[in-house]
Design a protein around this motif. Structure first.
Motif, PDB file in Angstrom:
ATOM      1  N   ALA A 174       0.831  -1.208   0.000  1.00 15.36           N
ATOM      2  CA  ALA A 174       0.000   0.000   0.000  1.00 15.36           C
ATOM      3  C   ALA A 174       0.862   1.252   0.000  1.00 15.36           C
ATOM      4  CB  ALA A 174      -0.921  -0.014   1.220  1.00 15.36           C
ATOM      5  N   ARG A 175       2.012   1.183   0.663  1.00 15.54           N
ATOM      6  CA  ARG A 175       2.912   2.336   0.731  1.00 15.54           C
ATOM      7  C   ARG A 175       3.607   2.604  -0.593  1.00 15.54           C
ATOM      8  NH1 ARG A 175       7.467   2.041   5.174  1.00 15.54           N
ATOM      9  NH2 ARG A 175       5.601   2.110   6.481  1.00 15.54           N
ATOM     10  N   HIS A 176       3.979   1.539  -1.302  1.00 18.80           N
ATOM     11  CA  HIS A 176       4.837   1.717  -2.474  1.00 18.80           C
ATOM     12  C   HIS A 176       4.141   1.484  -3.813  1.00 18.80           C
ATOM     13  CE1 HIS A 176       8.366   2.154   0.052  1.00 18.80           C
ATOM     14  NE2 HIS A 176       8.021   1.064   0.707  1.00 18.80           N
ATOM     15  N   THR A 177       2.942   0.931  -3.815  1.00 19.31           N
ATOM     16  CA  THR A 177       2.256   0.643  -5.077  1.00 19.31           C
ATOM     17  C   THR A 177       0.788   1.049  -4.968  1.00 19.31           C
ATOM     18  OG1 THR A 177       1.363  -1.586  -4.633  1.00 19.31           O
ATOM     19  CG2 THR A 177       3.700  -1.445  -5.191  1.00 19.31           C
ATOM     20  N   GLU A 178       0.077   0.918  -6.069  1.00 17.83           N
ATOM     21  CA  GLU A 178      -1.371   1.168  -6.077  1.00 17.83           C
ATOM     22  C   GLU A 178      -2.135  -0.124  -6.343  1.00 17.83           C
ATOM     23  OE1 GLU A 178      -1.654   4.208  -9.016  1.00 17.83           O
ATOM     24  OE2 GLU A 178      -0.631   5.690  -7.775  1.00 17.83           O
ATOM     25  N   LEU A 179      -1.490  -1.237  -6.104  1.00 20.78           N
ATOM     26  CA  LEU A 179      -2.132  -2.527  -6.317  1.00 20.78           C
ATOM     27  C   LEU A 179      -3.274  -2.723  -5.327  1.00 20.78           C
ATOM     28  CD1 LEU A 179       1.063  -4.720  -6.817  1.00 20.78           C
ATOM     29  CD2 LEU A 179      -0.696  -4.264  -8.544  1.00 20.78           C
ATOM     30  N   VAL A 180      -4.320  -3.376  -5.787  1.00 24.24           N
ATOM     31  CA  VAL A 180      -5.442  -3.730  -4.920  1.00 24.24           C
ATOM     32  C   VAL A 180      -5.273  -5.204  -4.554  1.00 24.24           C
ATOM     33  CG1 VAL A 180      -7.943  -3.858  -4.695  1.00 24.24           C
ATOM     34  CG2 VAL A 180      -6.896  -2.045  -6.100  1.00 24.24           C
ATOM     35  N   VAL A 181      -4.886  -5.442  -3.318  1.00 23.28           N
ATOM     36  CA  VAL A 181      -4.538  -6.799  -2.891  1.00 23.28           C
ATOM     37  C   VAL A 181      -5.748  -7.458  -2.250  1.00 23.28           C
ATOM     38  CG1 VAL A 181      -3.032  -8.195  -1.432  1.00 23.28           C
ATOM     39  CG2 VAL A 181      -2.146  -6.108  -2.520  1.00 23.28           C
ATOM     40  N   GLY A 182      -6.151  -8.592  -2.815  1.00 18.24           N
ATOM     41  CA  GLY A 182      -7.223  -9.385  -2.219  1.00 18.24           C
ATOM     42  C   GLY A 182      -6.626 -10.390  -1.251  1.00 18.24           C
ATOM     43  N   ALA A 183      -6.711 -11.651  -1.590  1.00 18.30           N
ATOM     44  CA  ALA A 183      -6.202 -12.698  -0.703  1.00 18.30           C
ATOM     45  C   ALA A 183      -4.674 -12.701  -0.678  1.00 18.30           C
ATOM     46  CB  ALA A 183      -6.710 -14.055  -1.166  1.00 18.30           C
ATOM     47  N   VAL A 184      -4.130 -12.961   0.489  1.00 13.90           N
ATOM     48  CA  VAL A 184      -2.691 -13.189   0.638  1.00 13.90           C
ATOM     49  C   VAL A 184      -2.538 -14.600   1.189  1.00 13.90           C
ATOM     50  CG1 VAL A 184      -0.532 -12.446   1.714  1.00 13.90           C
ATOM     51  CG2 VAL A 184      -2.273 -10.747   1.094  1.00 13.90           C
ATOM     52  N   ASP A 185      -2.291 -15.543   0.307  1.00 14.43           N
ATOM     53  CA  ASP A 185      -2.180 -16.943   0.703  1.00 14.43           C
ATOM     54  C   ASP A 185      -0.737 -17.257   1.070  1.00 14.43           C
ATOM     55  OD1 ASP A 185      -4.888 -17.356   0.196  1.00 14.43           O
ATOM     56  OD2 ASP A 185      -4.512 -17.801  -1.917  1.00 14.43           O
ATOM     57  N   VAL A 186      -0.525 -17.793   2.256  1.00 14.82           N
ATOM     58  CA  VAL A 186       0.826 -18.068   2.752  1.00 14.82           C
ATOM     59  C   VAL A 186       0.935 -19.549   3.110  1.00 14.82           C
ATOM     60  CG1 VAL A 186       2.564 -17.533   4.499  1.00 14.82           C
ATOM     61  CG2 VAL A 186       0.998 -15.738   3.697  1.00 14.82           C
ATOM     62  N   ALA A 187       1.913 -20.225   2.524  1.00 15.29           N
ATOM     63  CA  ALA A 187       2.212 -21.612   2.876  1.00 15.29           C
ATOM     64  C   ALA A 187       3.501 -21.639   3.686  1.00 15.29           C
ATOM     65  CB  ALA A 187       2.369 -22.458   1.614  1.00 15.29           C
ATOM     66  N   VAL A 188       3.447 -22.180   4.887  1.00  8.98           N
ATOM     67  CA  VAL A 188       4.653 -22.341   5.699  1.00  8.98           C
ATOM     68  C   VAL A 188       5.232 -23.712   5.370  1.00  8.98           C
ATOM     69  CG1 VAL A 188       5.582 -22.449   8.037  1.00  8.98           C
ATOM     70  CG2 VAL A 188       3.709 -20.872   7.510  1.00  8.98           C
ATOM     71  N   ASP A 189       6.413 -23.709   4.710  1.00  9.47           N
ATOM     72  CA  ASP A 189       6.949 -24.979   4.223  1.00  9.47           C
ATOM     73  C   ASP A 189       8.238 -25.408   4.905  1.00  9.47           C
ATOM     74  OD1 ASP A 189       8.730 -23.184   3.141  1.00  9.47           O
ATOM     75  OD2 ASP A 189       8.122 -23.496   1.057  1.00  9.47           O
ATOM     76  N   ASP A 190       8.642 -24.672   5.958  1.00  8.02           N
ATOM     77  CA  ASP A 190       9.850 -25.091   6.671  1.00  8.02           C
ATOM     78  C   ASP A 190       9.885 -24.399   8.027  1.00  8.02           C
ATOM     79  OD1 ASP A 190      12.188 -26.388   7.219  1.00  8.02           O
ATOM     80  OD2 ASP A 190      13.249 -25.673   5.439  1.00  8.02           O
ATOM     81  N   VAL A 191      10.684 -24.948   8.938  1.00  6.65           N
ATOM     82  CA  VAL A 191      10.933 -24.346  10.244  1.00  6.65           C
ATOM     83  C   VAL A 191      12.439 -24.262  10.423  1.00  6.65           C
ATOM     84  CG1 VAL A 191      10.684 -24.623  12.739  1.00  6.65           C
ATOM     85  CG2 VAL A 191       8.799 -25.271  11.223  1.00  6.65           C
ATOM     86  N   HIS A 192      12.950 -23.096  10.841  1.00  6.93           N
ATOM     87  CA  HIS A 192      14.396 -22.953  11.006  1.00  6.93           C
ATOM     88  C   HIS A 192      14.725 -22.733  12.483  1.00  6.93           C
ATOM     89  CE1 HIS A 192      13.930 -18.606  11.483  1.00  6.93           C
ATOM     90  NE2 HIS A 192      13.224 -18.574  10.386  1.00  6.93           N
ATOM     91  N   PRO A 193      15.982 -22.921  12.881  1.00  7.29           N
ATOM     92  CA  PRO A 193      16.361 -22.786  14.291  1.00  7.29           C
ATOM     93  C   PRO A 193      16.091 -21.383  14.816  1.00  7.29           C
ATOM     94  CG  PRO A 193      18.098 -23.870  13.066  1.00  7.29           C
ATOM     95  CD  PRO A 193      17.118 -23.359  12.059  1.00  7.29           C
ATOM     96  N   ARG A 194      15.959 -21.301  16.124  1.00  7.30           N
ATOM     97  CA  ARG A 194      15.655 -20.024  16.763  1.00  7.30           C
ATOM     98  C   ARG A 194      16.791 -19.027  16.569  1.00  7.30           C
ATOM     99  NH1 ARG A 194      12.073 -18.972  20.710  1.00  7.30           N
ATOM    100  NH2 ARG A 194      11.724 -21.189  21.004  1.00  7.30           N
ATOM    101  N   GLY A 195      16.420 -17.762  16.272  1.00  8.15           N
ATOM    102  CA  GLY A 195      17.392 -16.676  16.171  1.00  8.15           C
ATOM    103  C   GLY A 195      18.039 -16.599  14.814  1.00  8.15           C
ATOM    104  N   GLY A 196      18.461 -15.359  14.444  1.00  8.21           N
ATOM    105  CA  GLY A 196      19.286 -15.183  13.261  1.00  8.21           C
ATOM    106  C   GLY A 196      18.573 -14.772  12.012  1.00  8.21           C
TER     107      GLY A 196
END
Length: 200
Positions: A174-196
């Motif tokens: 919204a800050r940098h473009t004029e795109l109209v964003v509908g759904a934001v689909d997010v797939a979490v496909d990995d877990v990494h170690p804590r920190g960093g």
């Protein structure tokens, strides 16, 4: 971090005659000596930004992961490099309105993907993977869908973290473009170690 030269020996589309390997070496040298053919290329600068964040991950988060799972680490980095390679292609033009009708301003689709990737990679606890814009991004006012994937730091609540990511990405677009964003689909496909993973 230098990408595998054997996997990136030919100039990449969108890199104005350069390869990811060349850009990795240029980054390793601290971007010296100054190369105007690289610094003057929007595609090269976008790739350098993505490689720089990936290098930060490699020396921090991934170095610990590599001690216990070296093969997995290599595959993970290779996968991210493939994503970066795909995302540097300019893609479609994303219009930006201007009061002067004689002017036509646009962002490249690659630049928009760069905004999304940076929003996620700097959120803290998130490492972005796939970033795809579905819909008519070249049509002003058209509703588009974001198809994202990411890895999340071990121990973080997945639902709340994904919601933070959605909010951050929407705010940055919204800050940098004029795109109209509908759904934001997010797939979490990995877990990494804590920190960093924060602020890379």
């Amino acid at each position: 971090m230098t990408p595998d030269r054997s996997a990136a020996s030919a100039p990449e589309p969108g890199l104005d005659g350069h390869t990811l390997a060349e850009l990795g070496e240029y980054l390793d040298r601290g971007r010296t000596p100054f190369d105007p053919s690289i610094e003057g290329s929007a595609g090269c600068r976008l790739a350098l930004a993505n490689l720089s964040r990936l290098a930060g991950l490699s020396t921090g988060l991934l170095s610990r992961q590599a001690e216990s799972e070296p093969a997995r680490d290599e595959l993970w980095i290779a996968g991210l490099l493939e994503i970066i390679r795909a995302e540097i292609v300019s893609g479609r033009d994303v219009p930006v309105a201007h009061p002067d009708p004689a002017l036509r301003l646009t962002l490249t689709e690659a630049a928009v993907r760069g905004i999304v990737r940076r929003a996620g990679d700097t959120l803290g606890g998130v490492v972005m993977g796939r970033c795809r814009l579905d819909g008519d991004v070249d049509e002003p006012g058209a509703v588009i869908r974001l198809d994202l994937s990411c890895a999340i730091e071990y121990g973080l609540p997945i639902g709340a973290t994904v919601e933070r990511l959605r909010h951050r990405v929407r705010a940055e677009l919204a800050r940098h473009t004029e795109l109209v964003v509908g759904a934001v689909d997010v797939a979490v496909d990995d877990v990494h170690p804590r920190g960093g993973a924060a602020d890379v």
